[in-house]
Scaffold this active site. Structure first.
Site, PDB file in Angstrom:
ATOM      1  N   LYS A  92      -6.046  10.263  -1.357  1.00 16.62           N
ATOM      2  CA  LYS A  92      -5.105  11.021  -0.538  1.00 16.62           C
ATOM      3  C   LYS A  92      -4.177  11.855  -1.431  1.00 16.62           C
ATOM      4  O   LYS A  92      -4.647  12.711  -2.144  1.00 16.62           O
ATOM      5  CB  LYS A  92      -4.348  10.061   0.376  1.00 16.62           C
ATOM      6  CG  LYS A  92      -5.244   8.995   1.042  1.00 16.62           C
ATOM      7  CD  LYS A  92      -6.239   9.560   2.033  1.00 16.62           C
ATOM      8  CE  LYS A  92      -7.310   8.556   2.465  1.00 16.62           C
ATOM      9  NZ  LYS A  92      -6.813   7.296   3.004  1.00 16.62           N
ATOM     10  N   ASP A 111       0.881  -1.168   0.000  1.00 12.63           N
ATOM     11  CA  ASP A 111       0.000   0.000   0.000  1.00 12.63           C
ATOM     12  C   ASP A 111       0.920   1.220   0.000  1.00 12.63           C
ATOM     13  O   ASP A 111       1.592   1.504   0.996  1.00 12.63           O
ATOM     14  CB  ASP A 111      -0.897  -0.037   1.242  1.00 12.63           C
ATOM     15  CG  ASP A 111      -1.862   1.148   1.326  1.00 12.63           C
ATOM     16  OD1 ASP A 111      -1.539   2.218   0.769  1.00 12.63           O
ATOM     17  OD2 ASP A 111      -2.923   1.012   1.967  1.00 12.63           O
TER      18      ASP A 111
HETATM   19  C1  LIG Z   1      -7.386   5.993   3.165  1.00 15.71           C
HETATM   20  C2  LIG Z   1      -6.528   4.797   3.058  1.00 15.71           C
HETATM   21  C3  LIG Z   1      -6.999   3.589   2.512  1.00 15.71           C
HETATM   22  C4  LIG Z   1      -8.431   3.414   2.056  1.00 15.71           C
HETATM   23  O1  LIG Z   1      -8.719   4.214   0.958  1.00 15.71           O
HETATM   24  P1  LIG Z   1     -10.183   4.796   0.598  1.00 15.71           P
HETATM   25  O2  LIG Z   1      -9.933   5.576  -0.622  1.00 15.71           O
HETATM   26  O3  LIG Z   1     -10.617   5.604   1.784  1.00 15.71           O
HETATM   27  O4  LIG Z   1     -11.069   3.611   0.393  1.00 15.71           O
HETATM   28  C5  LIG Z   1      -6.112   2.546   2.391  1.00 15.71           C
HETATM   29  N1  LIG Z   1      -4.833   2.645   2.813  1.00 15.71           N
HETATM   30  C6  LIG Z   1      -4.358   3.767   3.372  1.00 15.71           C
HETATM   31  C7  LIG Z   1      -2.926   3.820   3.816  1.00 15.71           C
HETATM   32  C8  LIG Z   1      -5.176   4.884   3.515  1.00 15.71           C
HETATM   33  O5  LIG Z   1      -4.692   5.996   4.072  1.00 15.71           O
END
Ligand SMILES: *Cc1c(COP(=O)(O)O)cnc(C)c1O
Length: 395
Positions: free
Chosen positions: A211, A186
């Site tokens: 983000k 991720d």
């Molecule tokens: C926000 C986030 C997610 C999930 O993403 P969404 O777009 O809210 O579904 C997954 N991993 C991390 C590190 C995040 O900050």
């Protein structure tokens, strides 16, 4: 160049350019048909078959759409992968990646993984027989010890959230290859501007593009990139089969945001470093977590695998009461969940992102009642510091 070149980020001229240039010259920056300066919005669900024996490249938007395709090629190019796919949220992208596995398979997962990923594995996919072990990935021996005969994948989040622990991506990618596992990272916190896990041997990169990639707190989106065509085909099959696709307008909006990724990340990171050092120098702050600080235990690995430290700083103001007072007294950052935007965002993990975690597990992971997470935006950092100073003085 048009998106007709296929969903392939490498092999075209753009991949030879430097990252900042690739952000603006990614292959679909100019519409091949009209010369328009941005990708057109193909707001269509289906496509006419002019000749039934020679179907159009895209036939139905769930299976493929030129606007979404431009975004998918774009992220594949930036991450250095073969194929990219766009989903309606980060969780949708992560869900699709987990669907590569089957009942009875086992995954090794970063202990302080994003709360939604934890919920997906322990509240939903466990019912379908997918097993997961959560381990502290800063300790490679613990990862190795978690291996079972049915282990099929490893899922890494680095830096982790909210205490910004650093995992050695290349070391785990190499071990994962030896064991025949599918490795996933991720990459939400770093973005390909700072960190490109595929270049370090990882198989699949995932993003909450909500983000830093989107960058403006105005679009929810997820992205997945594969290191090879075979995994790419499997992800595509899942994306289409699950019907988990990013809409046309949001695909366009995300590309619009991504074009300024370098400028935003670089600016925010300089400010984040300054903010972290300022916090670190204060005696009323009991802990500061930022991989750019000299005493951060993961700093060396971070510098090997990433070109920067990012724009998220977590710090402990000492108590839950003080944290709440600071949250009520700040004037500049928005007090909210999420991160990675042009405006600064101050979050309270204990009551927001990690509220569903049992208190003792939360405390064990350093997510104390006094912990705040600051996602540094594009404001003048001296204003951000002055604002935080007045808020801390009141608390
Ligand atoms: C926000 C986030 C997610 C999930 O993403 P969404 O777009 O809210 O579904 C997954 N991993 C991390 C590190 C995040 O900050």
């Amino acid at each position: 160049m048009s998106s007709k070149d296929g969903n392939n980020g490498s092999g075209n001229r753009s991949s030879e350019l430097k990252f900042d240039t690739r952000l603006l010259h990614f292959g679909s920056e100019v519409d091949a048909a009209t010369g328009a300066s941005s990708v057109p919005l193909y707001q269509a669900s289906t496509f006419h078959h002019e000749d039934i024996f020679n179907p159009p490249q895209h036939d139905y938007t769930r299976s493929g759409n030129p606007t979404r395709q431009a975004l998918e090629d774009y992220i594949a190019l930036l991450e250095g992968g073969t194929n990219g796919y766009a989903f309606p949220s980060g969780m949708a992208a992560i869900s699709a990646a987990f669907m590569l596995f089957s009942a009875g398979d086992h995954l090794i997962v970063t202990e302080d993984v994003y709360g939604g990923t934890y919920r997906l594995l322990t509240g939903i996919l466990n019912r379908f027989g997918l097993e997961a072990s959560f381990v502290d990935m800063t300790k490679i021996e613990e990862v190795k010890a978690a291996l079972r005969p049915n282990t099929k994948g490893i899922y890494i989040e680095t830096p982790s959230n909210p205490t910004l622990k650093i995992t050695d991506i290349a070391a785990l990618a190499a071990w994962s290859k030896e064991q025949g596992l599918i490795s996933m990272v991720d990459n939400t916190f770093m973005t390909p501007y700072y960190q490109r896990p595929i270049e370090l041997g990882i198989d699949i990169v995932l993003h909450s593009a909500t983000k830093f990639l989107g960058g403006h707190s105005d679009v929810l989106a997820g992205l997945a990139v594969s290191a090879n065509e075979s995994l790419g085909r499997q992800l595509k099959y899942l994306q289409n089969g699950l019907g988990s696709v990013l809409g046309v307008q949001d695909s366009w909006l995300l590309m619009r945001g991504m074009k300024t990724l370098s400028a935003r990340m670089a600016h925010s990171e300089i400010s984040a470093r300054r903010l972290a050092e300022w916090l670190d120098s204060r005696s009323d702050i009991t802990a500061v977590y930022y991989p750019g600080l000299k005493d951060h235990p993961g700093r060396e690995i971070q510098e090997q695998q990433s070109a920067g430290y990012g724009a998220v700083v977590s710090f402990d103001v000492g108590s839950g009461d003080r944290a709440k007072q600071v949250l009520n007294a700040v004037k500049l950052p928005i007090v909210a969940v999420s991160l990675g935007a042009v405006e600064s965002i101050l979050s309270y993990p204990a009551m927001m992102s990690h509220a569903s975690m049992p208190a003792e597990v939360r405390l064990e992971r350093g997510i104390t009642d006094g912990l705040l997470r600051f996602s540094v935006g594009l404001e003048d950092v001296e204003d951000l510091i002055a604002d935080l100073e007045q808020a801390l003085a009141q608390a």
